[in-house]
Write a protein that holds these residues in place. Sequence first.
Motif, PDB file in Angstrom:
ATOM      1  N   UNK A   5      67.617  26.495  58.208  1.00 41.43           N
ATOM      2  CA  UNK A   5      67.644  27.496  59.263  1.00 41.43           C
ATOM      3  C   UNK A   5      68.390  26.969  60.495  1.00 41.43           C
ATOM      4  N   UNK A   6      68.178  25.703  60.817  1.00 42.76           N
ATOM      5  CA  UNK A   6      68.897  25.125  61.946  1.00 42.76           C
ATOM      6  C   UNK A   6      70.401  25.094  61.677  1.00 42.76           C
ATOM      7  N   UNK A   7      70.777  24.745  60.439  1.00 37.94           N
ATOM      8  CA  UNK A   7      72.201  24.707  60.102  1.00 37.94           C
ATOM      9  C   UNK A   7      72.828  26.093  60.206  1.00 37.94           C
ATOM     10  N   UNK A   8      72.133  27.112  59.724  1.00 36.36           N
ATOM     11  CA  UNK A   8      72.662  28.471  59.822  1.00 36.36           C
ATOM     12  C   UNK A   8      72.769  28.919  61.276  1.00 36.36           C
ATOM     13  N   UNK A   9      71.809  28.535  62.098  1.00 31.76           N
ATOM     14  CA  UNK A   9      71.876  28.902  63.510  1.00 31.76           C
ATOM     15  C   UNK A   9      73.056  28.223  64.192  1.00 31.76           C
ATOM     16  N   UNK A  10      73.329  26.960  63.819  1.00 34.57           N
ATOM     17  CA  UNK A  10      74.476  26.259  64.410  1.00 34.57           C
ATOM     18  C   UNK A  10      75.786  26.887  63.965  1.00 34.57           C
ATOM     19  N   UNK A  11      75.850  27.296  62.680  1.00 36.71           N
ATOM     20  CA  UNK A  11      77.084  27.911  62.184  1.00 36.71           C
ATOM     21  C   UNK A  11      77.337  29.266  62.821  1.00 36.71           C
ATOM     22  N   UNK A  12      76.292  29.956  63.219  1.00 36.78           N
ATOM     23  CA  UNK A  12      76.462  31.282  63.829  1.00 36.78           C
ATOM     24  C   UNK A  12      76.832  31.216  65.302  1.00 36.78           C
ATOM     25  N   UNK A  13      76.791  30.028  65.883  1.00 34.98           N
ATOM     26  CA  UNK A  13      77.139  29.916  67.305  1.00 34.98           C
ATOM     27  C   UNK A  13      78.630  30.210  67.490  1.00 34.98           C
ATOM     28  N   UNK A  14      79.005  30.977  68.517  1.00 33.33           N
ATOM     29  CA  UNK A  14      80.429  31.321  68.719  1.00 33.33           C
ATOM     30  C   UNK A  14      81.249  30.091  69.118  1.00 33.33           C
TER      31      UNK A  14
ATOM     32  N   UNK B  74      90.041  26.665  68.018  1.00 37.38           N
ATOM     33  CA  UNK B  74      90.111  26.081  66.679  1.00 37.38           C
ATOM     34  C   UNK B  74      89.374  24.756  66.620  1.00 37.38           C
ATOM     35  N   UNK B  75      89.495  23.950  67.663  1.00 42.30           N
ATOM     36  CA  UNK B  75      88.839  22.645  67.666  1.00 42.30           C
ATOM     37  C   UNK B  75      87.317  22.804  67.644  1.00 42.30           C
ATOM     38  N   UNK B  76      86.817  23.764  68.388  1.00 42.22           N
ATOM     39  CA  UNK B  76      85.368  23.993  68.410  1.00 42.22           C
ATOM     40  C   UNK B  76      84.886  24.470  67.051  1.00 42.22           C
TER      41      UNK B  76
ATOM     42  N   UNK C 283      82.241  22.637  64.623  1.00 39.44           N
ATOM     43  CA  UNK C 283      81.068  23.329  64.092  1.00 39.44           C
ATOM     44  C   UNK C 283      80.997  23.211  62.568  1.00 39.44           C
ATOM     45  N   UNK C 284      82.121  23.364  61.921  1.00 34.32           N
ATOM     46  CA  UNK C 284      82.158  23.254  60.462  1.00 34.32           C
ATOM     47  C   UNK C 284      81.785  21.840  60.015  1.00 34.32           C
ATOM     48  N   UNK C 285      82.303  20.831  60.725  1.00 37.22           N
ATOM     49  CA  UNK C 285      81.979  19.446  60.371  1.00 37.22           C
ATOM     50  C   UNK C 285      80.481  19.164  60.564  1.00 37.22           C
ATOM     51  N   UNK C 286      79.923  19.692  61.646  1.00 38.61           N
ATOM     52  CA  UNK C 286      78.490  19.511  61.873  1.00 38.61           C
ATOM     53  C   UNK C 286      77.667  20.207  60.788  1.00 38.61           C
ATOM     54  N   UNK C 287      78.135  21.381  60.362  1.00 40.89           N
ATOM     55  CA  UNK C 287      77.435  22.105  59.302  1.00 40.89           C
ATOM     56  C   UNK C 287      77.480  21.328  57.990  1.00 40.89           C
TER      57      UNK C 287
ATOM     58  N   UNK D  79      77.782  18.069  57.588  1.00 38.64           N
ATOM     59  CA  UNK D  79      76.908  16.907  57.710  1.00 38.64           C
ATOM     60  C   UNK D  79      75.427  17.314  57.609  1.00 38.64           C
ATOM     61  N   UNK D  80      75.119  18.469  58.205  1.00 38.05           N
ATOM     62  CA  UNK D  80      73.731  18.945  58.129  1.00 38.05           C
ATOM     63  C   UNK D  80      73.330  19.282  56.695  1.00 38.05           C
ATOM     64  N   UNK D  81      74.243  19.905  55.943  1.00 37.48           N
ATOM     65  CA  UNK D  81      73.940  20.243  54.548  1.00 37.48           C
ATOM     66  C   UNK D  81      73.805  18.987  53.690  1.00 37.48           C
ATOM     67  N   UNK D  82      74.627  17.988  53.959  1.00 35.77           N
ATOM     68  CA  UNK D  82      74.496  16.722  53.233  1.00 35.77           C
ATOM     69  C   UNK D  82      73.136  16.070  53.511  1.00 35.77           C
ATOM     70  N   UNK D  83      72.723  16.155  54.768  1.00 39.44           N
ATOM     71  CA  UNK D  83      71.403  15.613  55.119  1.00 39.44           C
ATOM     72  C   UNK D  83      70.285  16.369  54.412  1.00 39.44           C
ATOM     73  N   UNK D  84      70.425  17.693  54.347  1.00 43.04           N
ATOM     74  CA  UNK D  84      69.419  18.506  53.663  1.00 43.04           C
ATOM     75  C   UNK D  84      69.359  18.151  52.184  1.00 43.04           C
ATOM     76  N   UNK D  85      70.518  17.956  51.556  1.00 44.22           N
ATOM     77  CA  UNK D  85      70.538  17.601  50.131  1.00 44.22           C
ATOM     78  C   UNK D  85      69.864  16.253  49.896  1.00 44.22           C
TER      79      UNK D  85
END
Length: 226
Positions: free
Chosen positions: A113-122, A126-128, A132-136, A138-144
């Motif tokens: 849920x935290x990862x989805x909330x971060x991905x939905x942030x505007x 392009x750099x931002x 955001x994609x890189x953070x997402x 890394x978060x999914x790798x941590x979840x796995x």
Amino acid sequence: MTDTQKDEKAPHAQGAEPQMPANDPGPEAAPAEPAAQPESEMPRAELEARFAALAAELAEKTAELAAFKDSALRQLADHQNQRRRAENEMADTRKYGAAPFARDALAIADNLRRALAAAAAPADDQAARAQTFDSLRQGLELVEREFMAILDRHGIKRIDPLGEKFDPNWHQAMFEADAPGAEPGTVMQVMQSGYRLHDRLLRPAMVGVVKAKAAAPAPEGESSNS
């Protein structure tokens, strides 16, 4: 003296023994035992003593029967209570047996849920968006990693047999293909990992297997000679 009196004295005078009556047992016979007294003629005190003894024995047996009946009823009740407890425990196990696993899995749901909330942030540029994609990712790798650790704690192991010998007990062959330099019968590709619970298979690994080499054709000269 009359003739009758003479006849009565004559045997004694001649030395004859006197004759005994037929029903006389004689002086050496044992004295007869007194006849048993009928129960109806027993003394009242003896009858009352017998009745009191029988009443006491009946009361004792009645008390033993009551104690045996009470013990049997208690044992039956204990058996029924144990059976009901066992049935309740089995029902609880079936109903709540997955509670430890579910409790551990809640952390995964929170992280997703935290990862989805971060991905939905505007993201303004392009750099931002890239950040955001890189953070997402890394978060999914941590979840796995966290999810695999939870599976491992509960005895669930991943089956990832790349490069191993094909085992039909744990693997499911999806295709066969040639692979130069690879040993025939080995797993060349894992299309989907399998899982096992301790020593019981949950899902086989779907794999591609190196095809066995075809037998080389015999030389033409040898075939013609044969």
